[in-house]
Design an enzyme around this catalytic site. Structure first.
Site: not given
Ligand code: G6Q
Length: 557
Positions: A214, A220, A274, A519
């Site tokens: 997103k 990672e 997410g 983080k």
């Molecule tokens: C979910 C969280 C988290 C997120 C990841 C990946 O609700 O926000 O698990 O999906 O940190 O984030 P990105 O999609 O931004 O890489």
């Protein structure tokens, strides 16, 4: 669009409905499921709910009709219905991030308007949906090919958390619908082994990467994407990147900077959280695996649950029922954890997905208005598919000292009819719910041992070990078969369950500040591991660990 104001809810302990539940719990006391069933021959009918072919049996719970009434009253008092209506009206109920919560809009078939944050988003949602479904169909049909003109045999989704767990769970759940499709792999962990082991054996010429992020800033995911890119470039040259990479993101600038073509990027919106994003372009891996038609059926199943959730009175409302039962055990039986136990091998990752949805949403200690909560919130959620779990942790469920409310899932029709397998599986599912609920009394245990020929001291020594206390509650979710529509229903059901519990505790289920500190600290420790930073600022334990690393590591030593 104004934010939804956080309600000034009194602490649960001061809530009249909660107090009524406390008195009621005291009156019910240690009532047993054996008694509840004996007293009410219609208990199953009265305590089970249906939506289409989905039967949700909640009769094996330590509650009466009165308990359910009081719980529904509590839900009303806590404003569950108004929060639900605010979500479906597209209001900014995610207060700390000042965002609307609109994943329901992604599965709305129309006609519009479907308003999120004051805008009709239906047109945009359908446009992106059609784009990524067309891309999926092109990949599946071999119309979209790699740099050398060959079709794709393997697709690697690179993402983590919400950009991994939901799609990985759904692709596994719908495995019977993936025959003939490119094989979809998921790489999430920054541990190089994950990417390495996935790419080993794949042919770069026939591999397509989907970078699912997103924000497109996740450490990672970007590390894995860069290494995947290097692997591809080493084999096919820089010019191949455009044909072998697509991105699913809200951050076009970062996607293009990475070298992915804008026409290979599928967007979504900041109002899609997410862990609620598998319905958006983040679901492209699912669409490639099962095809556009099945992806639409997944959305339709979820939409049917949205409508049920939005329109059904709390007393007959599936997500509310599951949420209220969970709440009952946490507050009135001291339950600290809950298990999801699918008797459906293809749901092997269902618990892992909902572990994130539940624990990241409701693992909070602060209410929506910033005051601390003064009681427990979300449970520790876990689970594995049956019957494997029976040979592993069910001992604790049956005879341990903790109460773990369980949610069983099973299909009437198997995905793969194979001899006697399905009746064997289902008999185990039903037997486990029975054993948990009704147990085995001391008298029954004694009689059994006696029948087996044991007598005297030998018999007495064994009796306590053979007793099953029972009264261990479970819900059974029994559906026709695990098709895309049903999977959509089930996922939306559990998503909304989490929503309802968040409303009861008055926490914001849509932020996740608790993942930030780790983080930030990792970013500070990284240079130290590289030998660039100073150990002085570290606490003694972390310093000791880093020194150990340096003494053993070839890179650090
Ligand atoms: C979910 C969280 C988290 C997120 C990841 C990946 O609700 O926000 O698990 O999906 O940190 O984030 P990105 O999609 O931004 O890489």
């Amino acid at each position: 669009m104004p934010k939804t104001r956080p309600p000034a809810l009194p602490p649960l302990s001061e809530s009249p409905a909660f107090q009524a539940l406390q008195s009621h719990a005291a009156e019910l006391g240690q009532v047993s499921l054996r008694t509840l069933f004996a007293e009410d021959p219609k208990r199953f009918e009265q305590h089970s709910l249906r939506l289409g072919d989905l039967l949700v049996d909640t009769s094996k719970h330590l509650v009466t009709a009165r308990t359910l009434e009081l719980l529904a009253e509590l839900a009303r008092e806590r404003g569950l219905e108004s929060l639900r209506d605010a979500m479906f009206a597209g209001e900014r109920i995610n207060l700390t991030e000042d965002r609307a919560v609109g994943h329901f809009a992604l599965r709305h078939p129309g006609p519009g308007p479907v308003v999120v944050d004051g805008r009709d988003v239906h047109g945009d949602v359908r446009q992106v949906l059609e784009q990524f479904l067309a891309f999926a169909e092109d990949v599946r049909a071999g119309r979209r090919r790699g740099h050398g003109g060959q079709t794709f045999t393997d697709v690697v989704n690179i993402g983590i958390g919400g950009s991994d767990l939901g799609p990985a769970m759904a692709v596994m759940a719908l495995a019977p619908y993936t025959v003939g499709a490119p094989k979809v792999h998921f790489v999430s962990n920054v541990d190089g082994s994950h990417l390495w082991e996935t790419l080993r054996g794949l042919d770069p010429v026939r591999t397509l990467f989907l970078v699912a992020s997103k924000t497109f800033t996740t450490q990672e995911t970007l590390a894995n994407a860069r290494s995947a890119r290097a692997w591809l470039v080493a084999a096919l040259g820089e010019g191949a990147v455009g044909d072998h990479f697509a991105a699913l993101s809200t951050n076009e600038r970062a996607v293009v900077a990475f070298g992915i073509r804008a026409d290979n990027m599928f967007a979504f919106w900041d109002w899609v959280g997410g862990r609620y994003s598998l319905w958006s372009s983040i679901g492209l891996s699912i669409a490639i695996a099962v095809g556009a038609q099945n992806f639409r059926a997944l959305l339709a199943g979820a939409h049917s649950m949205d409508r049920h959730f939005a329109e059904t009175p709390l007393e007959r409302n599936l997500p509310a029922r599951l949420a209220l039962l969970g709440f009952w055990y946490i507050h009135f039986h001291g339950a600290e954890s809950a298990a999801i136990l699918p008797y459906d091998q293809n749901l092997s990752r269902f618990a892992a997905h909902f572990q994130q949805v539940d624990m990241e949403s409701n693992g909070k200690g602060v209410q929506r208005d910033g005051r601390p909560v003064n009681g427990p919130t979300g449970p520790i959620l876990w689970g594995e598919p049956g019957t494997n779990g029976q040979h592993a942790f069910y001992q604790l469920l049956h005879q341990g000292t903790r109460m773990v409310p369980c949610e069983f899932l099973a299909a009437v029709e198997p995905s793969h009819p194979l001899g006697e397998h399905h009746p064997l599986l289902l008999s185990n599912f039903l037997a486990q719910t029975q054993a948990l609920a009704f147990g085995k009394t001391e008298a029954e245990a004694r009689r059994e041992l006696d029948d087996a020929g044991l007598r005297g001291a030998a018999l007495e020594a064994l009796v306590p070990h053979k007793v099953f206390p029972g009264n261990r509650p479970s819900t059974s979710l029994f559906y026709r078969r695990l098709d895309p529509h049903t999977l959509g229903q089930l996922i939306a059901l559990f998503e909304h369950k989490v929503f309802c519990q968040g409303a009861l505790w008055n926490v914001n289920s849509f932020d996740q500040w608790g993942v930030e500190l780790g983080k930030a600290l990792a970013n500070r420790i990284l240079p130290v591991l590289r030998g660039e930073g100073d150990l002085g600022g570290l606490d003694a334990s972390t310093r000791g660990l880093v020194e150990h690393f340096r003494s053993l590591s070839t890179a650090g030593g």
